[in-house]
Design an enzyme around this catalytic site. Sequence first.
Site, PDB file in Angstrom:
ATOM      1  CG  ASP A  43      -1.817   1.220   1.277  1.00  0.00           C
ATOM      2  OD1 ASP A  43      -2.953   1.103   0.795  1.00  0.00           O
ATOM      3  OD2 ASP A  43      -1.404   2.287   1.783  1.00  0.00           O
ATOM      4  CE1 TYR A  48       0.290   7.929   2.672  1.00  0.00           C
ATOM      5  CE2 TYR A  48       0.844   5.699   2.013  1.00  0.00           C
ATOM      6  CZ  TYR A  48      -0.012   6.575   2.630  1.00  0.00           C
ATOM      7  OH  TYR A  48      -1.158   6.094   3.216  1.00  0.00           O
ATOM      8  CE  LYS A  77      -4.080   4.742   0.799  1.00  0.00           C
ATOM      9  NZ  LYS A  77      -2.648   4.425   0.824  1.00  0.00           N
ATOM     10  CG  HIS A 110      -5.038   9.762   0.547  1.00  0.00           C
ATOM     11  ND1 HIS A 110      -3.680   9.779   0.337  1.00  0.00           N
ATOM     12  CD2 HIS A 110      -5.194   9.257   1.800  1.00  0.00           C
ATOM     13  CE1 HIS A 110      -3.054   9.304   1.405  1.00  0.00           C
ATOM     14  NE2 HIS A 110      -3.958   8.998   2.299  1.00  0.00           N
TER      15      HIS A 110
END
Length: 339
Positions: A43, A48, A77, A110
């Site tokens: 994931d 990120y 996402k 997200h």
Amino acid sequence: MRTLKFDNKDTMHSIGLGTWKSTGNEVKNAVKTALEIGVRHIDTAAIYGNEKEIGEALAEVFAEGKITRDEVFITSKLWNNAHQESHVIPALHDSLEKLQLDYLDLYLIHWPVAFRAGVLRPEKADDYLSLEEVPIIETWKELEKAKERRLVRHIGVSNFSEEKLKDLVSKATIKPEMNQVELHPLLQQEELLAYCKSENIHMTAYSPLGSGDRTHDMKAEDEPNLLELKQIVAIARKHNASPGQVLINWHTQRGTGVIPKSTSKEHIQENFRAANLQLDEEDMKTIQLMDRGYRFITGAFFEEESKGYHDIYDEKNALVDGVVDAIHTGIDKIKDILS
């Protein structure tokens, strides 16, 4: 290993590797280690900042030939600054390019929050776009197109309340297949889980161990440590397991996915082996009584009243609805008594 099955018969391992806050060679090595150990569910997310390194890890592993692309379930996402119709597919292509993939197994919205294009983290009210300016269904229709074009196999959302999910389901052509939210014994979200099950929407738990490595500004004073809760520690001792394994296995037995984050081989192995644990009925009942609606990720960092962003998870609305339902139930009982 328990799996979650989708309508097209695709499966996702219940236990995956979370990568939030993992970057550089650290995340690259973590992904390669996880795949070597047997993890088949990775994931990540655009925000990120680690898709490039994860892509390098995946490319190197796939090049070795021992693990093939179709054996690994990969989620990313859509960030809040790409909700507008013209930005969704380009953002997806950017993630695919960084991950060195032709398709994602799962792509999620997200947050139910929209920023202006180019804004990574809002600093003022004007950095936001309201959901009247950019309705969730506008963003969702682009995810539907991505699935139709086979850029993604499955589409879903993250951090969506039951209220927001119901609204999206009522308008969508393709129903969300996943809702990724914070879940753990102190935040069990039973009503949301029941609704998702009723609509055949899978759920995945983030921050299942409490996300203790968050930055200080994201932490509350004296917040609980899930790994030190006396009930969890007692259950772990009973099964000769670690508290983390108890927390992770609890999710799989509830029928949800779970993505604990780790970068050390020892912890990745420990988390993966949680699949072998079997909590009994007494354990599950003990954990069920621990729920107190406690959130580590409050969503307060996205509150902007002027743009309509408050009570991100619609918890106040749910509380009011619960009180109203209780009043109506009480009135009905009084009517029965008087009739």
